[in-house]
Design a protein around this motif. Structure first.
Motif, PDB file in Angstrom:
ATOM      1  N   TYR A   1       1.619  -0.442  10.274  1.00 25.76           N
ATOM      2  CA  TYR A   1       2.396  -0.384   9.038  1.00 25.76           C
ATOM      3  C   TYR A   1       2.003   0.841   8.222  1.00 25.76           C
ATOM      4  CZ  TYR A   1       4.140  -1.364   4.408  1.00 25.76           C
ATOM      5  OH  TYR A   1       4.748  -1.253   3.200  1.00 25.76           O
TER       6      TYR A   1
ATOM      7  N   ILE B   1       8.627  12.270   5.516  1.00 25.62           N
ATOM      8  CA  ILE B   1      10.036  12.602   5.730  1.00 25.62           C
ATOM      9  C   ILE B   1      10.714  12.906   4.398  1.00 25.62           C
ATOM     10  CG2 ILE B   1      12.274  11.627   6.367  1.00 25.62           C
ATOM     11  CD1 ILE B   1      10.910  10.201   8.652  1.00 25.62           C
ATOM     12  N   ASN B   2      10.393  12.131   3.373  1.00 23.77           N
ATOM     13  CA  ASN B   2      11.055  12.276   2.080  1.00 23.77           C
ATOM     14  C   ASN B   2      10.439  13.363   1.211  1.00 23.77           C
ATOM     15  OD1 ASN B   2      12.811  10.201   2.720  1.00 23.77           O
ATOM     16  ND2 ASN B   2      11.445   8.634   1.912  1.00 23.77           N
TER      17      ASN B   2
ATOM     18  N   VAL C   1       3.468   4.012   9.723  1.00 26.01           N
ATOM     19  CA  VAL C   1       4.902   4.113   9.436  1.00 26.01           C
ATOM     20  C   VAL C   1       5.122   4.492   7.974  1.00 26.01           C
ATOM     21  CG1 VAL C   1       7.044   2.779   9.276  1.00 26.01           C
ATOM     22  CG2 VAL C   1       5.578   2.531  11.282  1.00 26.01           C
ATOM     23  N   HIS C   2       4.339   3.902   7.078  1.00 23.38           N
ATOM     24  CA  HIS C   2       4.470   4.188   5.648  1.00 23.38           C
ATOM     25  C   HIS C   2       4.227   5.678   5.372  1.00 23.38           C
ATOM     26  CE1 HIS C   2       4.185   3.681   1.336  1.00 23.38           C
ATOM     27  NE2 HIS C   2       2.998   4.227   1.347  1.00 23.38           N
ATOM     28  N   TYR C   3       3.132   6.224   5.894  1.00 18.57           N
ATOM     29  CA  TYR C   3       2.835   7.636   5.664  1.00 18.57           C
ATOM     30  C   TYR C   3       3.852   8.536   6.347  1.00 18.57           C
ATOM     31  CZ  TYR C   3      -1.476   6.329   3.389  1.00 18.57           C
ATOM     32  OH  TYR C   3      -2.378   5.801   2.522  1.00 18.57           O
ATOM     33  N   PHE C   4       4.383   8.115   7.468  1.00 15.51           N
ATOM     34  CA  PHE C   4       5.426   8.881   8.146  1.00 15.51           C
ATOM     35  C   PHE C   4       6.666   8.958   7.259  1.00 15.51           C
ATOM     36  CE2 PHE C   4       9.166   8.975  10.962  1.00 15.51           C
ATOM     37  CZ  PHE C   4       8.934  10.178  11.604  1.00 15.51           C
ATOM     38  N   ARG C   5       7.046   7.831   6.659  1.00 18.68           N
ATOM     39  CA  ARG C   5       8.214   7.819   5.772  1.00 18.68           C
ATOM     40  C   ARG C   5       7.992   8.710   4.559  1.00 18.68           C
ATOM     41  NH1 ARG C   5       9.600   1.404   5.727  1.00 18.68           N
ATOM     42  NH2 ARG C   5      10.709   1.353   7.710  1.00 18.68           N
TER      43      ARG C   5
END
Length: 69
Positions: free
Chosen positions: A22, A32-33, A25-29
């Protein structure tokens, strides 16, 4: 189907690793933004600082920076 394969692989992930996944995925998102920032360029503004820049601020101006918490 590809979706079924992905779901099967997700179901096989040990529960102890879910928090770690999790976070990834959080740091990946967040990445991206995030806006792409250009590095700061030293010396962008030309000129020199005068001696007045290094003098202490007057007491009246210092008091304006104080905030009651």
């Amino acid at each position: 189907m590809l979706i079924d394969k992905i779901i099967k692989e997700l179901e096989e992930i040990p529960e102890s690793k879910l928090n770690q996944i999790y976070e990834i995925v959080h740091y990946f998102r967040l990445g991206i933004n995030a806006e792409k920032q250009t590095p700061r360029t030293p010396g962008l503004l030309k000129g020199k600082l005068g001696e007045a820049f290094f003098e202490p601020l007057p007491e009246e101006e210092l008091q304006q920076w104080e905030i009651d918490i």
